[in-house]
Design an enzyme around this catalytic site. Sequence first.
Site, PDB file in Angstrom:
ATOM      1  CB  SER B 190      -0.947  -0.006   1.194  1.00  0.00           C
ATOM      2  OG  SER B 190      -0.244  -0.228   2.391  1.00  0.00           O
ATOM      3  CG  HIS B 218      -4.031  -1.378  -1.391  1.00  0.00           C
ATOM      4  ND1 HIS B 218      -4.562  -0.110  -1.466  1.00  0.00           N
ATOM      5  CD2 HIS B 218      -3.775  -1.594  -0.084  1.00  0.00           C
ATOM      6  CE1 HIS B 218      -4.594   0.430  -0.261  1.00  0.00           C
ATOM      7  NE2 HIS B 218      -4.132  -0.445   0.600  1.00  0.00           N
ATOM      8  CE  LYS B 249      -7.532  -0.970   1.477  1.00  0.00           C
ATOM      9  NZ  LYS B 249      -7.583   0.145   2.425  1.00  0.00           N
TER      10      LYS B 249
HETATM   11  C1  LIG Z   1      -3.294  -4.186   2.787  1.00  0.00           C
HETATM   12  C2  LIG Z   1      -4.480  -3.849   3.639  1.00  0.00           C
HETATM   13  N1  LIG Z   1      -5.088  -4.819   4.331  1.00  0.00           N
HETATM   14  C3  LIG Z   1      -6.152  -4.564   5.106  1.00  0.00           C
HETATM   15  C4  LIG Z   1      -6.667  -3.298   5.229  1.00  0.00           C
HETATM   16  C5  LIG Z   1      -7.837  -3.070   6.120  1.00  0.00           C
HETATM   17  O1  LIG Z   1      -9.016  -3.114   5.391  1.00  0.00           O
HETATM   18  P1  LIG Z   1     -10.386  -2.688   6.059  1.00  0.00           P
HETATM   19  O2  LIG Z   1     -10.515  -1.215   5.851  1.00  0.00           O
HETATM   20  O3  LIG Z   1     -11.417  -3.484   5.358  1.00  0.00           O
HETATM   21  O4  LIG Z   1     -10.303  -3.033   7.503  1.00  0.00           O
HETATM   22  C6  LIG Z   1      -6.089  -2.258   4.513  1.00  0.00           C
HETATM   23  C7  LIG Z   1      -6.654  -0.898   4.619  1.00  0.00           C
HETATM   24  O5  LIG Z   1      -6.045   0.058   4.968  1.00  0.00           O
HETATM   25  C8  LIG Z   1      -4.955  -2.533   3.711  1.00  0.00           C
HETATM   26  O6  LIG Z   1      -4.342  -1.551   3.050  1.00  0.00           O
END
Ligand SMILES: Cc1ncc(COP(=O)(O)O)c(C=O)c1O
Lengths: 81, 415
Positions: B190, B218, B249
């Site tokens: 990310s 992502h 997202k």
């Molecule tokens: C790689 C990754 N995993 C998990 C999450 C968490 O997702 P959620 O917003 O559904 O809790 C994010 C969000 O920031 C993320 O970037």
Amino acid sequence: MDDLTKLVSNYIAKEYLVEGSEVTETMTLISSGIVDSFSMVPLKRFLEKKCNIKIADACATAEAFDTVQNIVALVRRVQNE
Amino acid sequence: MAFNEAGRSWYQAEIQAIRAAGLFKDERLICSPQSAEIEVEFPAGAAVRKCINICANNYLGLSSHPAVIRAAHAGLDARGYGMSSVRFICGTQDIHRQLEKRLSEFLGTEDTVLFPSCMDANAGFFEACLTERDVAIADRLVHASIVDGMRLSKAIQDSYKHSDMGHLEEKLQEHQDKRFRMIVTDGVFSMDGDLARLDEIVSLAEKYDAMVFLDDSHATGFIGKTGRGTHERCGVYGRIDAITTTLGKALGGASGGCVSGRRELVEMCRQRARPFLFSNTVAPVIVAGALQVLDLISASTERRDKLEWNAAYWRGLLTEAGFDIKAGESPIVPVMLYNAKLAQDFARDLFTEGIYAVGFFFPVVPKGQARIRTQLSAAHEKHHLDTAMAAFRKVGTKYGILGLGRKELIEKFGM
Ligand SMILES: Cc1ncc(COP(=O)(O)O)c(C=O)c1O
């Protein structure tokens, strides 16, 4: 450099640094972000295995792991306990 | 203990220390739906102004898509607002199961279980699926929620240098004495926008008898020719043991996440994952919206194709203007500035120019790696990107950084 310092320095260079960079005894590892608390776990396990000791979680602080010097001091302290 | 004066002053000092370290996070109020153009009140109380948003995870531009909103309305009418229950008591509707089935089809897996968020999926997965006889070996740049999830499990934790396959191989060799080995990675990272070397990871997993865990938050919906994710892009679709991803997202952006993969791993999550067992079910309105999202992206690749075009165009504009960007192909495009203060000043000046982007610096990214992370969306039109580029050029010229590489930027501003 004594054997323990060498052991720790070599491991840190191999485990955390990009190839070719060197680690010094006083270079900060955690507060500079080279080693984060997540990647500190294998370091603790390595020390326990190689030095045949058990480091209590309470002793495995960011400060105790911040430099090669501190790490060596920690290992010595545990060994003498 | 009462919330006494000593307590209050301790918290106040802590908050002050966060401010003093330049790490205080202010929220900006958005007074419109999420989109390429938003209306923002910042600082609080200031007049609301229009700006172009280049920092949302709204990759496919579906957050406020009319068909998704319509489907959500219909879901609200047909299945109500809330369920007031966790899944296994009385919180599972027919549409929850439908969505799980659709996600399995889309991701190319055997089964799927929904979680309140992907944070929860990651927090619950490892404890449910691994024991003290097992090891989880993670890329050092995985998302914070995976780090938390690994810590909550009894499994041995280990990590390898970011995308360093040689280092991963050493770790796999070292842990041959464990019962199960699980390689843990994000699909698209990310902060840097780079892709995991998933084809090599799967080969190593096969060579050293390890499972593969992939967080594709992502990537789901747009990476790969038909948007299935990093596994499609790397030619290992159908070969990942556990995938976690988010509905928060690209897939509409509301909330919710899932674990998808081998039937038995998913079942273990249903039986044992604490965020699944002890937190409320995903709201029907979100489930209905997500089903519509899957319809849209399964029927056509138009949106992910447009996103791909936008990302390539934006990367080209930045490079041509002389910005130092992280190379790659994803719609996450970090503009490297290295110095934390410069990143903050740059983001503030962009906002003055009507561009909403955020500076990232330590501890979110490593020290001396400060940046503006830009993120593309299929909701962006070419004119949005051209307008954003004019602002980037103007601010870049103000600080005299156009054409400067890493070394020169660090020389000029420090790390
Ligand atoms: C790689 C990754 N995993 C998990 C999450 C968490 O997702 P959620 O917003 O559904 O809790 C994010 C969000 O920031 C993320 O970037």
